[in-house]
Scaffold this active site. Structure first.
Site, PDB file in Angstrom:
ATOM      1  N   HIS A 180       5.141   6.987 -25.242  1.00  0.00           N
ATOM      2  CA  HIS A 180       5.425   5.963 -24.105  1.00  0.00           C
ATOM      3  C   HIS A 180       6.548   5.106 -24.842  1.00  0.00           C
ATOM      4  O   HIS A 180       7.703   4.939 -23.957  1.00  0.00           O
ATOM      5  CB  HIS A 180       4.389   4.703 -24.530  1.00  0.00           C
ATOM      6  CG  HIS A 180       4.112   3.768 -23.266  1.00  0.00           C
ATOM      7  ND1 HIS A 180       3.675   4.566 -21.922  1.00  0.00           N
ATOM      8  CD2 HIS A 180       4.408   2.699 -23.269  1.00  0.00           C
ATOM      9  CE1 HIS A 180       3.948   3.219 -21.393  1.00  0.00           C
ATOM     10  NE2 HIS A 180       4.115   2.089 -22.051  1.00  0.00           N
ATOM     11  N   ASP A 210      -1.931   1.800   1.226  1.00  0.00           N
ATOM     12  CA  ASP A 210      -2.101   0.357   0.820  1.00  0.00           C
ATOM     13  C   ASP A 210      -2.952   0.633  -0.793  1.00  0.00           C
ATOM     14  O   ASP A 210      -4.103   0.800  -0.819  1.00  0.00           O
ATOM     15  CB  ASP A 210      -3.079  -0.296   1.677  1.00  0.00           C
ATOM     16  CG  ASP A 210      -3.436  -1.603   1.355  1.00  0.00           C
ATOM     17  OD1 ASP A 210      -3.323  -2.212   0.381  1.00  0.00           O
ATOM     18  OD2 ASP A 210      -3.817  -2.265   2.316  1.00  0.00           O
ATOM     19  N   LYS A 270      -7.459   1.653 -15.637  1.00  0.00           N
ATOM     20  CA  LYS A 270      -6.098   1.363 -15.068  1.00  0.00           C
ATOM     21  C   LYS A 270      -5.328   2.478 -15.378  1.00  0.00           C
ATOM     22  O   LYS A 270      -4.515   2.812 -14.529  1.00  0.00           O
ATOM     23  CB  LYS A 270      -5.605   0.165 -16.205  1.00  0.00           C
ATOM     24  CG  LYS A 270      -4.225  -0.440 -15.959  1.00  0.00           C
ATOM     25  CD  LYS A 270      -3.133   0.470 -16.700  1.00  0.00           C
ATOM     26  CE  LYS A 270      -1.752  -0.210 -16.080  1.00  0.00           C
ATOM     27  NZ  LYS A 270      -0.667   0.632 -16.499  1.00  0.00           N
ATOM     28  N   GLU A 295       6.388   2.593 -14.715  1.00  0.00           N
ATOM     29  CA  GLU A 295       6.064   2.986 -16.273  1.00  0.00           C
ATOM     30  C   GLU A 295       6.350   4.103 -16.586  1.00  0.00           C
ATOM     31  O   GLU A 295       6.069   5.271 -15.995  1.00  0.00           O
ATOM     32  CB  GLU A 295       4.552   2.493 -16.028  1.00  0.00           C
ATOM     33  CG  GLU A 295       4.036   2.443 -17.546  1.00  0.00           C
ATOM     34  CD  GLU A 295       2.496   2.166 -17.736  1.00  0.00           C
ATOM     35  OE1 GLU A 295       2.048   1.730 -16.440  1.00  0.00           O
ATOM     36  OE2 GLU A 295       1.938   2.384 -18.835  1.00  0.00           O
TER      37      GLU A 295
HETATM   38  P1  NAD Z   1      -2.852   2.029  12.226  1.00  0.00           P
HETATM   39  O1  NAD Z   1      -3.611   1.051  12.800  1.00  0.00           O
HETATM   40  O2  NAD Z   1      -1.456   1.712  11.945  1.00  0.00           O
HETATM   41  O3  NAD Z   1      -3.143   3.506  12.814  1.00  0.00           O
HETATM   42  C1  NAD Z   1      -4.189   4.155  13.063  1.00  0.00           C
HETATM   43  C2  NAD Z   1      -4.083   4.526  14.744  1.00  0.00           C
HETATM   44  O4  NAD Z   1      -3.568   5.806  14.693  1.00  0.00           O
HETATM   45  C3  NAD Z   1      -5.476   4.941  15.206  1.00  0.00           C
HETATM   46  O5  NAD Z   1      -5.812   3.753  16.083  1.00  0.00           O
HETATM   47  C4  NAD Z   1      -5.482   6.143  16.046  1.00  0.00           C
HETATM   48  O6  NAD Z   1      -5.671   5.902  17.469  1.00  0.00           O
HETATM   49  C5  NAD Z   1      -4.058   6.595  15.753  1.00  0.00           C
HETATM   50  N1  NAD Z   1      -4.208   8.098  15.279  1.00  0.00           N
HETATM   51  C6  NAD Z   1      -3.686   9.095  15.804  1.00  0.00           C
HETATM   52  N2  NAD Z   1      -3.595  10.075  15.095  1.00  0.00           N
HETATM   53  C7  NAD Z   1      -4.742   9.903  14.283  1.00  0.00           C
HETATM   54  C8  NAD Z   1      -5.408  10.823  13.189  1.00  0.00           C
HETATM   55  N3  NAD Z   1      -5.228  11.998  13.025  1.00  0.00           N
HETATM   56  N4  NAD Z   1      -6.189   9.930  12.471  1.00  0.00           N
HETATM   57  C9  NAD Z   1      -6.580   8.695  12.442  1.00  0.00           C
HETATM   58  N5  NAD Z   1      -5.943   8.057  13.635  1.00  0.00           N
HETATM   59  C10 NAD Z   1      -5.016   8.491  14.232  1.00  0.00           C
HETATM   60  O7  NAD Z   1      -3.575   2.458  10.506  1.00  0.00           O
HETATM   61  P2  NAD Z   1      -4.845   1.854   9.915  1.00  0.00           P
HETATM   62  O8  NAD Z   1      -4.917   3.025   9.087  1.00  0.00           O
HETATM   63  O9  NAD Z   1      -5.945   1.507  10.781  1.00  0.00           O
HETATM   64  O10 NAD Z   1      -4.407   0.649   9.108  1.00  0.00           O
HETATM   65  C11 NAD Z   1      -3.843   0.718   7.904  1.00  0.00           C
HETATM   66  C12 NAD Z   1      -3.297  -0.464   7.653  1.00  0.00           C
HETATM   67  O11 NAD Z   1      -3.937  -1.521   7.724  1.00  0.00           O
HETATM   68  C13 NAD Z   1      -2.496  -0.492   6.203  1.00  0.00           C
HETATM   69  O12 NAD Z   1      -1.158  -0.640   6.482  1.00  0.00           O
HETATM   70  C14 NAD Z   1      -3.294  -1.437   5.486  1.00  0.00           C
HETATM   71  O13 NAD Z   1      -2.461  -2.013   4.613  1.00  0.00           O
HETATM   72  C15 NAD Z   1      -3.443  -2.400   6.737  1.00  0.00           C
HETATM   73  N6  NAD Z   1      -4.602  -3.549   6.615  1.00  0.00           N
HETATM   74  C16 NAD Z   1      -5.485  -3.454   5.435  1.00  0.00           C
HETATM   75  C17 NAD Z   1      -6.408  -4.272   5.330  1.00  0.00           C
HETATM   76  C18 NAD Z   1      -7.404  -4.102   4.013  1.00  0.00           C
HETATM   77  O14 NAD Z   1      -7.444  -3.110   3.310  1.00  0.00           O
HETATM   78  N7  NAD Z   1      -8.280  -5.178   3.807  1.00  0.00           N
HETATM   79  C19 NAD Z   1      -6.735  -5.350   6.108  1.00  0.00           C
HETATM   80  C20 NAD Z   1      -6.003  -5.385   7.342  1.00  0.00           C
HETATM   81  C21 NAD Z   1      -4.873  -4.269   7.382  1.00  0.00           C
END
Ligand code: NAD
Length: 430
Positions: free
Chosen positions: A380, A282, A266, A88
């Site tokens: 815009h 996300d 928005k 946008e």
């Molecule tokens: P992830 O599972 O990819 O990674 C997290 C992992 O990184 C942890 O398990 C940890 O062991 C490791 N890690 C290493 N260094 C870290 C640090 N400094 N801080 C935190 N973790 C560290 O990621 P996530 O954040 O658990 O999941 C995010 C993804 O899940 C996004 O892509 C999202 O789109 C998706 N998702 C979203 C939903 C929802 O929002 N409803 C549902 C399911 C999946």
């Protein structure tokens, strides 16, 4: 049913198993794509075929968007260049302008964002709700222990499951216990982390409470992960008393009217989502959380607040749940997201959320200022004029010329752009 070759249909089994090239070939046939379109589909930019194939299912191509940078931002005394991916026009310009206005009086002041996510576990078919509640409370340590066994690395880094909350809800299928598991996810967005933990603790809880567990999933209403940010916008740079009066009126309109509050919010999300997109976060999770939070009091409200200080400057505040990560998801796998995080130079998910809140606030003031003064369309549409010129069929080398003319003549419409284009082409051919 037999399908003739080349007959259009969308029932293609095993499509995801094909190599990318074959998927593209099959789609080209089905959708009757010409050579130029096939070439476009095959242009993967900075991705290799293997890389792009990793992200989602049924990949057939790569979709590009522009990345701009929001300038002039100072948050808690630190300067930031903010990468923004958005289609946008005027969003990046508005944010940068308002960051400049805020900068004069010290920039944005943001609070630390607690990276705590909530996972929900749905207990149904419970014989004795009070007893189940008691058992959950007395076995809290064991439940947290099982949860924490799932992510030793997170634990080692100082994060992990922290606490439980037992909620009882009335539903049309009877009473249910909704167990909230609070998890410090450190620098991750955290959905996968908390989903894994919720699934792991469920068999134990099912037995403990004599319940049937269905859902075990993150809540995107991340009320523990609130970003709160404030800035003072200089009266003169904003355009004076009259503009501030207009902004305050616009704000009261949003407070009193959900139709307006939706558009108000928005505008805030224009900034937050652009930064999320740039850093591989996300966007849907952030949008869902923000809008749910806006309606938590029973009516949909603006996520910002405004007042005037004793010197007549505009004081703006934002409060919004922000589940941003700098680790996990695609934040480190997507080359441009990685680059965006480097440009932004944030050291934690909390810092990223603080910058995002500042950006959301700046964006909001930018939109309100435009609405309260010259109207949103001037800035815009001037930027949008290039899109209109393109839509009118202007070749790349004439877009600027057509856009300039339709802005000058204040007729930013496709039909007029076509007329202008025709004239330009005619004069060139003479
Ligand atoms: P992830 O599972 O990819 O990674 C997290 C992992 O990184 C942890 O398990 C940890 O062991 C490791 N890690 C290493 N260094 C870290 C640090 N400094 N801080 C935190 N973790 C560290 O990621 P996530 O954040 O658990 O999941 C995010 C993804 O899940 C996004 O892509 C999202 O789109 C998706 N998702 C979203 C939903 C929802 O929002 N409803 C549902 C399911 C999946």
């Amino acid at each position: 049913m037999n399908k003739k070759l080349n007959e259009f249909h969308s029932d293609i089994s095993g499509f995801y198993k094909l190599p990318l090239k074959e998927r593209q070939d099959q789609l080209a046939k089905l959708a009757n794509l010409d050579q130029e379109e096939i070439k476009l589909l095959q242009t993967l930019g900075y991705f290799s075929p293997d890389q792009i194939d990793m992200f989602i299912e049924n990949v057939v191509g790569s979709y590009q968007l522009p990345m701009g940078i929001g300038l002039n931002f100072k948050v808690n005394g630190k300067d930031y260049i903010i990468p923004m991916v958005i289609e946008e026009p005027s969003v990046v310009a508005a944010a940068s302008n308002m960051a400049k206005v805020a900068r004069k009086l010290g920039g944005f002041q943001s609070e630390e964002v607690n990276p705590v996510m909530i996972s929900q576990i749905q207990l149904t078919h419970i014989q004795d709700i009070d007893l189940a509640k008691e058992k959950l409370a007395s076995n809290k340590t064991k439940i947290l222990e099982i949860a924490n066994e799932q992510d030793p690395l997170l634990n080692k880094l100082g994060g992990g499951a922290l606490d439980l909350e037992v909620r009882i809800i009335e539903t049309r299928k009877g009473k249910m216990i909704i167990l909230h598991l609070f998890v410090n996810v450190l620098d991750a967005m955290g959905a996968n982390i908390v989903n894994t933990m919720a699934e792991a603790v469920s068999p134990y809880i099912e037995k403990l409470c004599g319940a049937k567990i269905y859902l075990r999933i993150v809540s995107n209403l991340a009320t523990q992960r609130l970003a709160k940010c404030k800035a003072v916008f200089d009266k003169d740079l904003l355009g004076g008393e009259e503009v501030i009066e207009g902004i305050l009126n616009a704000y009261e309109f949003a407070v009193a009217d959900p139709f307006r509050a939706t558009t108000h919010n928005k505008g805030i999300m224009n900034g937050i989502v652009a930064l999320a997109q740039a850093t591989g976060n996300d966007t849907r999770a952030l949008e869902a959380g923000a809008h749910a939070y806006a309606s938590l009091g029973g009516t949909y409200k603006p996520l910002t607040k405004f007042e005037v200080d004793s010197e007549g400057n505009l004081v703006g505040e934002i409060e919004v749940p922000l589940a941003f990560g700098i680790f996990g998801g695609i934040t480190k796998n997507h080359p441009m997201a990685r680059l965006a995080l480097k440009i932004l130079n944030v050291q934690s998910a909390s810092e990223l959320s603080q910058v995002a809140a500042a950006l959301g606030l700046a964006q909001n003031v930018g939109a309100l200022r435009a609405l309260a003064s010259e109207g949103i369309q001037k800035g815009h549409m001037a930027l949008h004029s290039r899109n209109i010129a393109k839509l009118a069929g202007a070749p790349d080398e004439l877009i600027e010329k057509v856009a300039k003319k339709i802005v000058e003549d204040k007729k930013i419409r496709v039909d007029y752009a076509k007329e202008v284009l025709k004239e330009i082409v005619k004069s060139k051919n003479l």
